[in-house]
Scaffold this active site. Structure first.
Site, PDB file in Angstrom:
ATOM      1  CE  LYS A 148     -17.350  45.547  -3.299  1.00 33.32           C
ATOM      2  NZ  LYS A 148     -18.805  45.312  -3.323  1.00 33.32           N
ATOM      3  CB  VAL A 163     -28.299  48.567   1.613  1.00 38.60           C
ATOM      4  CG1 VAL A 163     -29.103  48.122   0.407  1.00 38.60           C
ATOM      5  CG2 VAL A 163     -26.986  49.239   1.181  1.00 38.60           C
ATOM      6  CE1 TYR A 197     -15.567  48.730  -4.114  1.00 33.90           C
ATOM      7  CE2 TYR A 197     -13.632  47.570  -4.913  1.00 33.90           C
ATOM      8  CZ  TYR A 197     -14.984  47.830  -4.979  1.00 33.90           C
ATOM      9  OH  TYR A 197     -15.763  47.168  -5.907  1.00 33.90           O
ATOM     10  CG  ASN A 241     -24.846  45.647  -7.934  1.00 35.63           C
ATOM     11  OD1 ASN A 241     -23.764  45.185  -8.269  1.00 35.63           O
ATOM     12  ND2 ASN A 241     -25.280  46.823  -8.393  1.00 35.63           N
TER      13      ASN A 241
END
Length: 248
Positions: free
Chosen positions: A157, A61, A153, A87
């Site tokens: 998100k 991706v 991280y 995902n």
């Protein structure tokens, strides 16, 4: 759910894998994607053993040409794209902000953020042709709270959740819905790497009101709901499934 065409990136392990089986059991045609060909073809064969129509298409991706081809091959194989589950994700370099580098930030954002942007870009194009579709991005409870030593991280998100809401507004009139699922601590390889030991994982479970770690299958159930007509008036939402962690 019967006859829906579902594309799942990062489908070879954890929540993505559980979602693939959940959609297959609902009668959907499933395309699973990831970077490891042997595991991908094996997963597709497992899904077909359940009676599902399933294919594996390799894609990274982080690379737009591969994402574009993934979506085009899905449509060529099954005729349309009804549901996309984005995902694919990495935890990046866990540690204090003082240990982070431009390279560690880019490595995390390339998959977790750029990958979601590129996936949605081409998924929206495919769905717009049919005038309908559902995109489900996988975030984390760290997308709306903090946790020490996971700064990059966590930031990635937060970006996924902002992207989810912004794109949902962009495409709302087109019949395409965009939502995100934010798992709490869930039994995955990533959680094991985050926790570092069974003792630490037990400590995480103790801090959850339900006193246990979530199962990938439980997150998959939420994903399947958001992809179904039962969620036809739901868009721009972040569905948190964390055993009550954010309630207190």
């Amino acid at each position: 759910m019967t006859e829906q065409v579902v594309l799942i990136t990062g489908a070879l392990t954890g929540i993505g894998r559980a979602a693939a089986f959940a959609f297959a059991r609902e009668g959907a045609k499933v395309v699973v994607s990831g970077r490891r060909e042997e595991a991908g073809y094996a997963l597709a064969e497992e899904l077909r053993s359940l009676g599902a129509q399933a294919e594996f298409i390799r894609a990274d991706v982080r690379h737009e040409d591969e994402v574009e081809m993934l979506v085009k091959k899905t449509v060529a194989r099954f005729g349309c794209l009804d549901v996309a589950v984005n995902n694919a994700g990495v935890e990046g370099q866990v540690g204090p902000i003082t240990d982070q580098t431009a390279e560690s930030v880019a490595a995390t954002f390339d998959t977790n953020v750029v990958g979601v942007v590129l996936s949605m870009k081409h998924e929206v194009k495919a769905m717009a042709a049919a005038g309908k579709g559902s995109i489900i991005n996988i975030s984390s409870i760290l997308g709306h709270r903090g946790w020490a030593h996971t700064s990059i991280y966590t930031a990635s998100k937060h970006a996924v959740e902002g992207l989810t809401k912004a794109v949902a507004l962009e495409v709302a009139e087109s019949g395409i819905r965009v939502n995100a699922v934010a798992p709490g601590a869930t039994e995955t390889d990533m959680l094991n790497r985050f926790a570092g030991s069974e003792e630490n994982k037990a400590g995480l479970a103790a801090g959850i009101p339900m006193k246990r770690i979530g199962k990938p299958e439980e997150l998959a159930n939420v994903i399947v709901f958001l992809g179904s007509d039962k969620a036809s008036f739901v868009t721009g939402q972040i569905y948190t499934a964390d055993g009550g962690k954010n309630a207190g």
